[in-house]
Enzyme design. Structure first.
Site, PDB file in Angstrom:
ATOM      1  NE  ARG A 257      42.265  32.346  48.286  1.00 42.75           N
ATOM      2  CZ  ARG A 257      43.410  32.756  47.745  1.00 42.75           C
ATOM      3  NH1 ARG A 257      43.720  34.043  47.742  1.00 42.75           N
ATOM      4  NH2 ARG A 257      44.250  31.883  47.212  1.00 42.75           N
ATOM      5  NE  ARG A 272      40.454  42.576  49.185  1.00 44.31           N
ATOM      6  CZ  ARG A 272      41.697  42.358  49.621  1.00 44.31           C
ATOM      7  NH1 ARG A 272      41.965  41.247  50.285  1.00 44.31           N
ATOM      8  NH2 ARG A 272      42.651  43.239  49.399  1.00 44.31           N
ATOM      9  CD  GLU A 344      48.836  38.396  44.978  1.00 46.05           C
ATOM     10  OE1 GLU A 344      48.557  37.194  44.836  1.00 46.05           O
ATOM     11  OE2 GLU A 344      48.769  39.003  46.068  1.00 46.05           O
ATOM     12  CB  SER A 347      51.391  34.863  44.838  1.00 46.97           C
ATOM     13  OG  SER A 347      52.155  34.810  46.016  1.00 46.97           O
ATOM     14  NE  ARG A 384      42.981  39.894  42.661  1.00 48.91           N
ATOM     15  CZ  ARG A 384      43.562  40.242  43.816  1.00 48.91           C
ATOM     16  NH1 ARG A 384      44.779  40.747  43.813  1.00 48.91           N
ATOM     17  NH2 ARG A 384      42.924  40.064  44.958  1.00 48.91           N
TER      18      ARG A 384
END
Length: 418
Positions: A257, A272, A344, A347, A384
């Site tokens: 990403r 991130r 988070e 998801s 993460r």
């Protein structure tokens, strides 16, 4: 793409969904207009083609001056057909672009609003008191798990090396997810991480999230940010046999990403980053089964969080923070002691028939008629998670004691300072 039958029969439902997301409801009227123009253009072109075909028979039966006149009229008619086809193609393109611009219909239970308007559904576990908690990067550097400096030297900011027991910890975590998913009936997959534009577009990642996607221009391929993308394309242009129940997959892949627009956010450590590994659940099912499958995915995620023994909460994500493909999304957010907040980890999204309609993935109903399938996805484990594991299980002496179930997959129970 949304179901055109719903658009035509209940456009207000689509307008309400757009408003709940904070998106433009006037797109609904534009789509209705382009749909009407497209259908009119199809009728016009078909009518002229039919007339041209009939006219061709007359020419074949004529002779002399009559045939010459008919040939002249035939040329005129051919030009009209050509122009009508051009208008049809233009109308089709305009319609398709507008259709793709409208996000999936939100589920009735989805809270309206933006990123901060989520609804907390439950808290699981109680954060333990950790005097002066170290953050995951300080812990990792002391334990020899992560090397951010050399990651930046080799690849730039937001890249890293997982080293020694850090690499083993991630492999153990992902292996645990793969083993538990297989035992739960998911077929384990290692998919390609480069996909064609039509697959990336079909899953909805070339809309509002296009800036986050890495593209290889010379090859016209995209690096995936989740194995949801290749798994969604796996059965594209197919008619599935769902008579025996949903098809469930677990895809293990490296994910990429660009994190465009996130500069200044979570720049420390691995919260991130541009590259990470993940095991992702993906389900194909009949639309009427989708809500139950969504709960099943959430329950699996909760079982994984129980295995790493961290406090977390489950939130019902608000409409404006769903992403274009999701009708409803649940996030599980783990407690991060150094930040004294929840972040988070998982998801799971119910995408109803939105992705499958774009990718032409169907099944046969009880009458043998092809119908559009539903798709769902959910995080089963990812890099993460190391943040929550390390911070929640840190000890006063600097060591980290792993939960028993996770330890069986890593080969060690304690991480000791070097």
């Amino acid at each position: 793409m949304i179901d055109l039958k719903i658009l035509r029969e209940n456009p207000d439902l689509v307008r309400d969904s757009q408003r709940a997301r904070g998106e433009d409801p006037s797109l609904v009227d534009k789509l209705l207009d382009t749909d009407a123009l497209r259908r009119a253009a199809i009728v016009e072109a078909d009518t002229l083609r039919s007339e041209q075909k009939s006219f061709g028979k007359q020419v074949g039966q004529a002779s002399g001056d009559e045939k010459a006149a008919l040939l002249a009229r035939g040329k005129e008619l051919a030009d009209q057909v050509k122009a009508a086809v051009a208008r049809q193609n233009e109308a089709e393109e305009s319609f398709a672009a507008t259709h793709r611009a409208i996000s999936n219909l939100t589920a009735p239970q989805t809270p309206p609003g933006g990123e901060d308007d989520y609804r907390v559904l439950e808290h699981v576990g109680t954060p333990r008191e950790i005097p002066d908690p170290k953050d995951h990067l300080e812990i990792s550097e002391a334990l020899g798990l992560i090397d951010m400096g050399r990651g930046a030297k080799v690849s730039g900011s937001r890249f890293y090396f997982l080293t020694g027991p850090g690499a083993m910890l991630q492999l153990g975590l992902l292996n645990m997810a793969a083993a538990k998913a297989t035992a739960a009936g998911y077929t384990l997959m290692i998919p390609p991480v480069l996909v064609r534009p039509e697959v990336m577009r079909g899953t909805g990642f070339l809309g509002e999230h296009a800036a986050e996607v890495y593209r290889l221009e010379e090859d016209d391929l995209y690096l995936v940010g989740t194995s949801e993308v290749p798994l969604a394309g796996y059965h594209s242009d197919e008619i599935l046999d769902l008579s025996g129940g949903p098809k469930r997959y677990a895809g293990w892949s490296t994910c990429f990403r660009r994190e465009a627009g996130s500069y200044g956010k979570d720049t420390r450590g691995i919260i991130r980053v541009h590259q990470f590994d993940k095991v992702e659940g993906f389900v194909y099912c009949k639309p009427e089964e989708a809500e139950a499958e969504h709960q099943r995915l959430l329950d699996f995620e909760k079982s994984m969080l129980a295995a790493i023994d961290v406090p977390y909460r489950v939130i019902d994500v608000a409409a404006g923070d769903l992403g274009s493909s999701a009708a409803r999304k649940f996030d599980c957010e783990a407690w991060v002691p150094s930040q004294r907040t929840y972040r988070e980890l998982t998801s799971t999204s119910n995408c109803t028939t939105f992705q499958a309609r774009r990718l032409a993935t169907r099944y046969r109903d009880e009458n043998g008629k092809p119908q559009t399938a539903a798709t769902l996805n959910g995080t089963l484990a990812t890099t993460r998670w190391l943040v929550a594991i390390l911070e929640n299980h840190q000890q006063p002496d600097g060591s980290v004691i792993l939960p028993d179930e996770l330890a069986t997959f890593t080969g060690f129970t304690v991480l000791e300072p070097r």
